[in-house]
Design a protein around this motif. Structure first.
Motif, PDB file in Angstrom:
ATOM      1  N   HIS A 142       0.849  -1.194   0.000  1.00 41.83           N
ATOM      2  CA  HIS A 142       0.000   0.000   0.000  1.00 41.83           C
ATOM      3  C   HIS A 142       0.881   1.240   0.000  1.00 41.83           C
ATOM      4  CE1 HIS A 142      -2.905  -3.048   1.173  1.00 41.83           C
ATOM      5  NE2 HIS A 142      -3.877  -2.181   0.887  1.00 41.83           N
ATOM      6  N   ALA A 143       0.370   2.304  -0.628  1.00 43.62           N
ATOM      7  CA  ALA A 143       1.194   3.501  -0.786  1.00 43.62           C
ATOM      8  C   ALA A 143       1.240   4.342   0.477  1.00 43.62           C
ATOM      9  CB  ALA A 143       0.641   4.339  -1.943  1.00 43.62           C
ATOM     10  N   PHE A 144       0.214   4.229   1.305  1.00 42.02           N
ATOM     11  CA  PHE A 144       0.089   5.116   2.480  1.00 42.02           C
ATOM     12  C   PHE A 144      -0.437   4.285   3.630  1.00 42.02           C
ATOM     13  CE2 PHE A 144      -1.760   8.468   5.092  1.00 42.02           C
ATOM     14  CZ  PHE A 144      -0.959   9.568   4.862  1.00 42.02           C
ATOM     15  N   THR A 145       0.163   4.446   4.818  1.00 41.92           N
ATOM     16  CA  THR A 145      -0.268   3.618   5.956  1.00 41.92           C
ATOM     17  C   THR A 145      -0.765   4.498   7.101  1.00 41.92           C
ATOM     18  OG1 THR A 145       2.039   3.569   6.679  1.00 41.92           O
ATOM     19  CG2 THR A 145       1.244   1.640   5.491  1.00 41.92           C
ATOM     20  N   VAL A 146      -1.895   4.090   7.651  1.00 46.31           N
ATOM     21  CA  VAL A 146      -2.507   4.828   8.764  1.00 46.31           C
ATOM     22  C   VAL A 146      -2.646   3.871   9.947  1.00 46.31           C
ATOM     23  CG1 VAL A 146      -4.492   6.186   9.537  1.00 46.31           C
ATOM     24  CG2 VAL A 146      -3.881   6.146   7.106  1.00 46.31           C
ATOM     25  N   ALA A 147      -2.191   4.283  11.118  1.00 44.15           N
ATOM     26  CA  ALA A 147      -2.386   3.489  12.334  1.00 44.15           C
ATOM     27  C   ALA A 147      -3.564   4.080  13.103  1.00 44.15           C
ATOM     28  CB  ALA A 147      -1.134   3.533  13.199  1.00 44.15           C
ATOM     29  N   ILE A 148      -4.474   3.199  13.525  1.00 39.99           N
ATOM     30  CA  ILE A 148      -5.600   3.682  14.316  1.00 39.99           C
ATOM     31  C   ILE A 148      -5.259   3.539  15.791  1.00 39.99           C
ATOM     32  CG2 ILE A 148      -8.053   3.345  14.850  1.00 39.99           C
ATOM     33  CD1 ILE A 148      -7.401   4.677  12.119  1.00 39.99           C
ATOM     34  N   ASP A 149      -5.311   4.623  16.487  1.00 35.06           N
ATOM     35  CA  ASP A 149      -4.910   4.811  17.870  1.00 35.06           C
ATOM     36  C   ASP A 149      -3.394   4.691  18.017  1.00 35.06           C
ATOM     37  OD1 ASP A 149      -5.622   5.709  20.316  1.00 35.06           O
ATOM     38  OD2 ASP A 149      -6.237   3.775  21.136  1.00 35.06           O
ATOM     39  N   GLN A 166       6.895  -1.026  11.587  1.00 33.17           N
ATOM     40  CA  GLN A 166       7.312  -0.190  10.466  1.00 33.17           C
ATOM     41  C   GLN A 166       6.887   1.263  10.701  1.00 33.17           C
ATOM     42  OE1 GLN A 166       4.779   0.327   7.474  1.00 33.17           O
ATOM     43  NE2 GLN A 166       3.078  -0.313   8.747  1.00 33.17           N
ATOM     44  N   ARG A 167       7.364   2.153   9.837  1.00 32.97           N
ATOM     45  CA  ARG A 167       7.010   3.573   9.959  1.00 32.97           C
ATOM     46  C   ARG A 167       5.679   3.831   9.275  1.00 32.97           C
ATOM     47  NH1 ARG A 167      12.456   4.655   9.429  1.00 32.97           N
ATOM     48  NH2 ARG A 167      13.198   5.540  11.394  1.00 32.97           N
ATOM     49  N   TYR A 168       4.781   4.469   9.981  1.00 31.03           N
ATOM     50  CA  TYR A 168       3.481   4.832   9.421  1.00 31.03           C
ATOM     51  C   TYR A 168       3.530   6.260   8.889  1.00 31.03           C
ATOM     52  CZ  TYR A 168       1.511   0.599  11.366  1.00 31.03           C
ATOM     53  OH  TYR A 168       1.240  -0.717  11.623  1.00 31.03           O
ATOM     54  N   ASP A 169       2.614   6.546   7.969  1.00 27.82           N
ATOM     55  CA  ASP A 169       2.523   7.928   7.482  1.00 27.82           C
ATOM     56  C   ASP A 169       1.682   8.780   8.415  1.00 27.82           C
ATOM     57  OD1 ASP A 169       3.928   7.690   4.873  1.00 27.82           O
ATOM     58  OD2 ASP A 169       2.390   6.177   4.526  1.00 27.82           O
ATOM     59  N   LEU A 170       0.690   8.165   9.055  1.00 27.84           N
ATOM     60  CA  LEU A 170      -0.256   8.919   9.874  1.00 27.84           C
ATOM     61  C   LEU A 170      -0.746   8.038  11.009  1.00 27.84           C
ATOM     62  CD1 LEU A 170      -2.301  11.360  10.243  1.00 27.84           C
ATOM     63  CD2 LEU A 170      -3.800  10.163   8.633  1.00 27.84           C
ATOM     64  N   THR A 171      -0.860   8.601  12.196  1.00 27.28           N
ATOM     65  CA  THR A 171      -1.473   7.890  13.328  1.00 27.28           C
ATOM     66  C   THR A 171      -2.612   8.739  13.865  1.00 27.28           C
ATOM     67  OG1 THR A 171       0.535   6.686  13.937  1.00 27.28           O
ATOM     68  CG2 THR A 171      -1.080   7.013  15.677  1.00 27.28           C
ATOM     69  N   LEU A 172      -3.772   8.125  13.985  1.00 29.36           N
ATOM     70  CA  LEU A 172      -4.950   8.830  14.497  1.00 29.36           C
ATOM     71  C   LEU A 172      -5.209   8.374  15.927  1.00 29.36           C
ATOM     72  CD1 LEU A 172      -7.183   8.472  11.299  1.00 29.36           C
ATOM     73  CD2 LEU A 172      -5.912  10.507  12.040  1.00 29.36           C
ATOM     74  N   ALA A 173      -4.928   9.244  16.891  1.00 31.67           N
ATOM     75  CA  ALA A 173      -5.150   8.920  18.308  1.00 31.67           C
ATOM     76  C   ALA A 173      -6.643   9.036  18.590  1.00 31.67           C
ATOM     77  CB  ALA A 173      -4.375   9.899  19.185  1.00 31.67           C
ATOM     78  N   LEU A 174      -7.182   8.055  19.293  1.00 32.95           N
ATOM     79  CA  LEU A 174      -8.623   8.049  19.561  1.00 32.95           C
ATOM     80  C   LEU A 174      -8.922   8.493  20.984  1.00 32.95           C
ATOM     81  CD1 LEU A 174      -9.685   4.733  17.786  1.00 32.95           C
ATOM     82  CD2 LEU A 174      -9.539   7.041  16.849  1.00 32.95           C
TER      83      LEU A 174
END
Ligand SMILES: NC(=O)C1=CN([C@@H]2O[C@H](COP(=O)(O)OP(=O)(O)OC[C@H]3O[C@@H](n4cnc5c(N)ncnc54)[C@H](O)[C@@H]3O)[C@@H](O)[C@H]2O)[C@@H](O)CC1
Ligand SMILES: [K+]
Length: 465
Positions: A142-149, A166-174
């Protein structure tokens, strides 16, 4: 503190969730809030690209099913991969609302955006080799990775990595930030971060993100002494103290003196160099704050100078060599609530060993050191944390990594003494210094030197007016 500024451990987050449930909000409703809030961000970054959501067995996985269904309903092509069945009621309910298919393996799955909902704050042990492989393969396709929380594999409270992450592009803290969003090594994996609010209330004695400072211009009737007289005590090596003093001149204090027996031909004209005997110089009743440590040395003469400074009874920043010399004897009879320590990792270890602190992890070590000694501890580094003796703990937004350069610690110490001289308490002074320092680094740009940082302090300061 605004609820959005608090930083909650996994246990505090569970308690906050239970408090909401006690007020009549169901777990399913919370999961919908969290999942839909996260889906808003993912919808934006996906920009029409196909999305794959990897769902685990707990409520992090439950969030994943909500995200998947929300994005599908908005016209995004979504695939769900779930190697384990949901194990909580809320996750099962979320799965039942998902209208697409569920794959159990990641074979031949490619896409634009991978959303990692395998594990969140409930992770208790390292990922199994099968899960780790599945996650790594999906991330690679996948081209872009998002971690949830949190990225799956990151320990919520200490920021440790339980295996390869691995390194994520974005992490969304809940719901709230977690310590792992600010602490190394997790900090190096989470990429950009955003907070998805779900209505979590203020948790008593929670850690916080140190709020962005707001400075004021000097009062109309101010003069140099009312703005604060800061003294930087030099020692064996004059350069570091000089750098700290020039930074202190740009940190808010009205008057900075360098207490140094050396000659300083390159000193700015506005910097007063006082080469008189240290104890008589310290006898001036107008001192607002002192800094000792940069370039101090570690010999007996240095120890005597440090003792003289501590004996002056003035709010003081201790940095560098002062942190190698400090011990119980030097603190005898000294009011620790006036002192701010600015240790880097090695200095923090030395202080913990000296004062019998056995806690683990940067935050816990800083907190315990402050509690045991009564001192305020600004544990600096890529993941700076600030701890006060009364239990307050603060984190900071990530600063540019270009700060990993010689002399930048002296600049930070200079800023801290300057803030202290303006009348701020050690905790506030330390936090404001970190913000100014990071802003100056942004203004200085890549490949900065400590001198560049000092040059950028004025424009950095202006950002907080
Ligand atoms: N606390 C809250 O207020 C909210 C939590 N939400 C979500 O819920 C998550 C926490 O949910 P959970 O506590 O269910 O935790 P997780 O979803 O992180 O998963 C925990 C489950 O996985 C198991 N597990 C832990 N480590 C494992 C491993 N290495 N291999 C295999 N199984 C493992 C546990 O035994 C448990 O069954 C948060 O991260 C967040 O995404 C949101 O839904 C909204 C509200
Ligand atoms: K996750």
């Amino acid at each position: 503190m605004r609820p959005g500024e608090q930083v909650l451990t996994a246990a505090q987050m569970r308690a906050a969730e239970e408090a909401l449930i006690a007020h009549g909000v169901s777990v399913d409703a919370l999961m919908l809030r969290a999942g839909r809030g996260a889906a808003e961000w993912i919808w934006r970054v996906a920009a029409g690209r196909p999305v794959t959501v990897l769902c685990g067995p707990g409520n992090n996985g439950g969030d994943g099913y909500v995200i998947a269904e929300t994005l599908r309903a908005r016209g995004i092509e979504v695939g769900v991969v779930a190697p384990i069945e949901p194990k909580t009621d809320a996750a099962r309910n979320a799965r039942a609302r998902w209208q697409g298919r569920v794959a159990t393996s990641g074979d031949r799955i490619h896409g634009g955006v991978l959303v990692d909902c395998l594990f969140g704050s409930g992770l208790t042990r390292p990922l199994s080799p099968e899960h780790a492989l599945l996650l790594a393969e999906l991330a690679a396709h996948h081209a872009f990775t998002v971690a949830i929380d949190l990225p799956s594999g990151v320990a919520t409270d200490g920021g440790a990595l339980l295996g390869n992450v691995q390194r994520y592009d974005l992490t969304l803290a809940l719901g709230a930030w977690k310590p792992a969003h600010f602490l190394m090594p997790a900090l190096d994996r989470i990429g950009e971060t955003r907070l998805v609010e779900i209505g979590v209330q203020q948790v008593e004695s929670a850690a916080a993100v140190f709020p962005r400072p707001s400075f004021a211009s000097p009062a109309r009737g101010a003069h140099k002494y009312t703005r604060g007289l800061a003294g930087v005590v030099a020692g064996a090596m004059p350069g570091a103290a000089m750098l700290a003093a020039t930074a202190a001149m740009r940190g808010g204090a009205g008057y900075v003196r360098l207490l140094s027996a050396h000659s300083h031909p390159a000193a700015p004209a506005a910097l007063v160099v006082d080469d008189s005997d240290l104890s008589s110089a310290l006898g001036d009743p107008r001192w607002s704050a002192l800094l000792v440590g940069p370039g101090l040395g570690r010999d007996e003469a240095a120890r005597e100078r440090l003792g003289a400074v501590l004996g002056a009874g003035t709010p003081t920043v201790l940095d560098a060599d002062a942190l190698h010399l400090l011990d119980d004897d030097l603190l005898e009879g000294v009011d620790p609530s006036r002192l701010l320590l600015t240790p880097h990792e090695g200095e923090l270890s030395r202080l913990c060993a000296c004062f019998g602190v056995t806690a683990e992890g940067k935050l816990e070590r800083a907190r315990a050191l402050a509690a045991v000694t009564g001192l305020t501890v600004l544990a600096k580094g890529p993941d700076t944390v600030l701890a006060a003796a009364d239990g307050r703990r603060a984190f900071f937004p990530a600063a540019p990594s270009w700060l990993a350069s010689a002399g930048t610690g002296d600049v930070l110490a200079g800023l801290a003494v300057s803030r202290l001289a303006t009348g701020r308490a050690p905790f506030a002074a330390g936090g404001e210094a970190v913000w100014l320092h990071a802003q100056a680094a942004r203004e200085a740009g890549p490949d900065l030197t400590a001198d560049d940082l000092v040059r950028c302090l004025s424009s950095a300061y202006a950002r907080f007016l």
